[in-house]
Design a protein around this motif. Structure first.
Motif, PDB file in Angstrom:
ATOM      1  N   LEU A   3       0.850  -1.185   0.000  1.00  0.00           N
ATOM      2  CA  LEU A   3       0.000   0.000   0.000  1.00  0.00           C
ATOM      3  C   LEU A   3       0.885   1.234   0.000  1.00  0.00           C
ATOM      4  O   LEU A   3       1.781   1.356   0.838  1.00  0.00           O
ATOM      5  CB  LEU A   3      -0.899  -0.008   1.234  1.00  0.00           C
ATOM      6  N   LEU A   4       0.670   2.122  -0.947  1.00  0.00           N
ATOM      7  CA  LEU A   4       1.457   3.338  -1.008  1.00  0.00           C
ATOM      8  C   LEU A   4       0.829   4.381  -0.094  1.00  0.00           C
ATOM      9  O   LEU A   4      -0.360   4.676  -0.198  1.00  0.00           O
ATOM     10  CB  LEU A   4       1.517   3.864  -2.445  1.00  0.00           C
ATOM     11  N   ILE A   5       1.634   4.921   0.826  1.00  0.00           N
ATOM     12  CA  ILE A   5       1.124   5.925   1.760  1.00  0.00           C
ATOM     13  C   ILE A   5       1.927   7.195   1.630  1.00  0.00           C
ATOM     14  O   ILE A   5       3.078   7.185   1.196  1.00  0.00           O
ATOM     15  CB  ILE A   5       1.179   5.424   3.218  1.00  0.00           C
ATOM     16  N   ALA A   6       1.328   8.271   2.024  1.00  0.00           N
ATOM     17  CA  ALA A   6       2.027   9.547   2.022  1.00  0.00           C
ATOM     18  C   ALA A   6       3.064   9.544   3.149  1.00  0.00           C
ATOM     19  O   ALA A   6       2.800   9.039   4.231  1.00  0.00           O
ATOM     20  CB  ALA A   6       1.033  10.681   2.212  1.00  0.00           C
ATOM     21  N   PRO A   7       4.248  10.092   2.911  1.00  0.00           N
ATOM     22  CA  PRO A   7       5.274  10.093   3.956  1.00  0.00           C
ATOM     23  C   PRO A   7       4.845  10.837   5.210  1.00  0.00           C
ATOM     24  O   PRO A   7       5.328  10.551   6.300  1.00  0.00           O
ATOM     25  CB  PRO A   7       6.448  10.802   3.297  1.00  0.00           C
ATOM     26  N   ALA A   8       3.918  11.781   5.086  1.00  0.00           N
ATOM     27  CA  ALA A   8       3.481  12.547   6.249  1.00  0.00           C
ATOM     28  C   ALA A   8       2.705  11.666   7.232  1.00  0.00           C
ATOM     29  O   ALA A   8       2.716  11.913   8.433  1.00  0.00           O
ATOM     30  CB  ALA A   8       2.619  13.722   5.809  1.00  0.00           C
ATOM     31  N   LEU A   9       2.013  10.647   6.737  1.00  0.00           N
ATOM     32  CA  LEU A   9       1.257   9.763   7.626  1.00  0.00           C
ATOM     33  C   LEU A   9       2.196   8.838   8.376  1.00  0.00           C
ATOM     34  O   LEU A   9       2.194   8.779   9.589  1.00  0.00           O
ATOM     35  CB  LEU A   9       0.231   8.970   6.836  1.00  0.00           C
ATOM     36  N   GLY A  10       2.954   8.084   7.654  1.00  0.00           N
ATOM     37  CA  GLY A  10       4.023   7.280   8.187  1.00  0.00           C
ATOM     38  C   GLY A  10       3.678   6.311   9.303  1.00  0.00           C
ATOM     39  O   GLY A  10       2.557   5.836   9.437  1.00  0.00           O
ATOM     40  N   LYS A  11       4.699   6.010  10.085  1.00  0.00           N
ATOM     41  CA  LYS A  11       4.609   4.980  11.107  1.00  0.00           C
ATOM     42  C   LYS A  11       3.672   5.351  12.249  1.00  0.00           C
ATOM     43  O   LYS A  11       3.003   4.500  12.804  1.00  0.00           O
ATOM     44  CB  LYS A  11       5.987   4.694  11.672  1.00  0.00           C
ATOM     45  N   ARG A  12       3.626   6.616  12.619  1.00  0.00           N
ATOM     46  CA  ARG A  12       2.798   7.010  13.758  1.00  0.00           C
ATOM     47  C   ARG A  12       1.316   6.773  13.472  1.00  0.00           C
ATOM     48  O   ARG A  12       0.592   6.241  14.305  1.00  0.00           O
ATOM     49  CB  ARG A  12       3.043   8.473  14.107  1.00  0.00           C
ATOM     50  N   PHE A  13       0.872   7.141  12.286  1.00  0.00           N
ATOM     51  CA  PHE A  13      -0.521   6.938  11.900  1.00  0.00           C
ATOM     52  C   PHE A  13      -0.881   5.462  11.903  1.00  0.00           C
ATOM     53  O   PHE A  13      -1.886   5.050  12.462  1.00  0.00           O
ATOM     54  CB  PHE A  13      -0.776   7.536  10.516  1.00  0.00           C
ATOM     55  N   TYR A  14      -0.037   4.647  11.273  1.00  0.00           N
ATOM     56  CA  TYR A  14      -0.346   3.228  11.182  1.00  0.00           C
ATOM     57  C   TYR A  14      -0.158   2.519  12.512  1.00  0.00           C
ATOM     58  O   TYR A  14      -0.803   1.518  12.780  1.00  0.00           O
ATOM     59  CB  TYR A  14       0.459   2.570  10.058  1.00  0.00           C
ATOM     60  N   ARG A  16      -1.026   3.868  15.410  1.00  0.00           N
ATOM     61  CA  ARG A  16      -2.300   4.151  16.094  1.00  0.00           C
ATOM     62  C   ARG A  16      -3.433   3.331  15.496  1.00  0.00           C
ATOM     63  O   ARG A  16      -4.290   2.828  16.206  1.00  0.00           O
ATOM     64  CB  ARG A  16      -2.617   5.635  16.011  1.00  0.00           C
ATOM     65  N   ARG A  17      -3.445   3.215  14.176  1.00  0.00           N
ATOM     66  CA  ARG A  17      -4.488   2.426  13.515  1.00  0.00           C
ATOM     67  C   ARG A  17      -4.415   0.964  13.943  1.00  0.00           C
ATOM     68  O   ARG A  17      -5.430   0.324  14.210  1.00  0.00           O
ATOM     69  CB  ARG A  17      -4.321   2.539  12.004  1.00  0.00           C
ATOM     70  N   HIS A  18      -3.200   0.448  14.047  1.00  0.00           N
ATOM     71  CA  HIS A  18      -3.009  -0.935  14.466  1.00  0.00           C
ATOM     72  C   HIS A  18      -3.492  -1.142  15.898  1.00  0.00           C
ATOM     73  O   HIS A  18      -4.115  -2.164  16.211  1.00  0.00           O
ATOM     74  CB  HIS A  18      -1.532  -1.309  14.337  1.00  0.00           C
ATOM     75  N   ALA A  19      -3.252  -0.171  16.782  1.00  0.00           N
ATOM     76  CA  ALA A  19      -3.706  -0.277  18.167  1.00  0.00           C
ATOM     77  C   ALA A  19      -5.234  -0.325  18.243  1.00  0.00           C
ATOM     78  O   ALA A  19      -5.810  -1.107  19.007  1.00  0.00           O
ATOM     79  CB  ALA A  19      -3.174   0.893  18.990  1.00  0.00           C
ATOM     80  N   VAL A  20      -5.903   0.475  17.425  1.00  0.00           N
ATOM     81  CA  VAL A  20      -7.365   0.483  17.411  1.00  0.00           C
ATOM     82  C   VAL A  20      -7.894  -0.845  16.870  1.00  0.00           C
ATOM     83  O   VAL A  20      -8.851  -1.413  17.409  1.00  0.00           O
ATOM     84  CB  VAL A  20      -7.890   1.674  16.577  1.00  0.00           C
ATOM     85  N   GLU A  21      -7.273  -1.366  15.829  1.00  0.00           N
ATOM     86  CA  GLU A  21      -7.711  -2.636  15.257  1.00  0.00           C
ATOM     87  C   GLU A  21      -7.523  -3.782  16.251  1.00  0.00           C
ATOM     88  O   GLU A  21      -8.368  -4.669  16.351  1.00  0.00           O
ATOM     89  CB  GLU A  21      -6.957  -2.930  13.968  1.00  0.00           C
TER      90      GLU A  21
END
Length: 57
Positions: A3-14, A16-21
């Motif tokens: 999955l191509l993501i914007a560099p601004a989102l990066g590891k911190r966004f994912y 947090r998303r992983h913690a919610v999932e």
């Protein structure tokens, strides 16, 4: 396919998303919340809140 993501989102966004999932998966595995047939939204919300508090404690 990666999955191509914007560099601004990066590891911190994912992260947090992983913690919610993970939290949602834990709630689904609890029998009381997975098989609820509540008649009102308030009682369903109460069951999910109670399960969340028990997981957090």
């Amino acid at each position: 396919m990666p999955l191509l993501i914007a560099p601004a989102l990066g590891k911190r966004f994912y992260g947090r998303r992983h913690a919610v999932e993970r939290c949602c998966d834990r709630l689904e595995h609890l029998r009381g919340t997975a098989t609820r047939y509540d008649k009102t939204a308030g009682s369903c919300q109460g069951a999910v809140t109670l399960a969340s508090l028990l997981m957090w404690a």
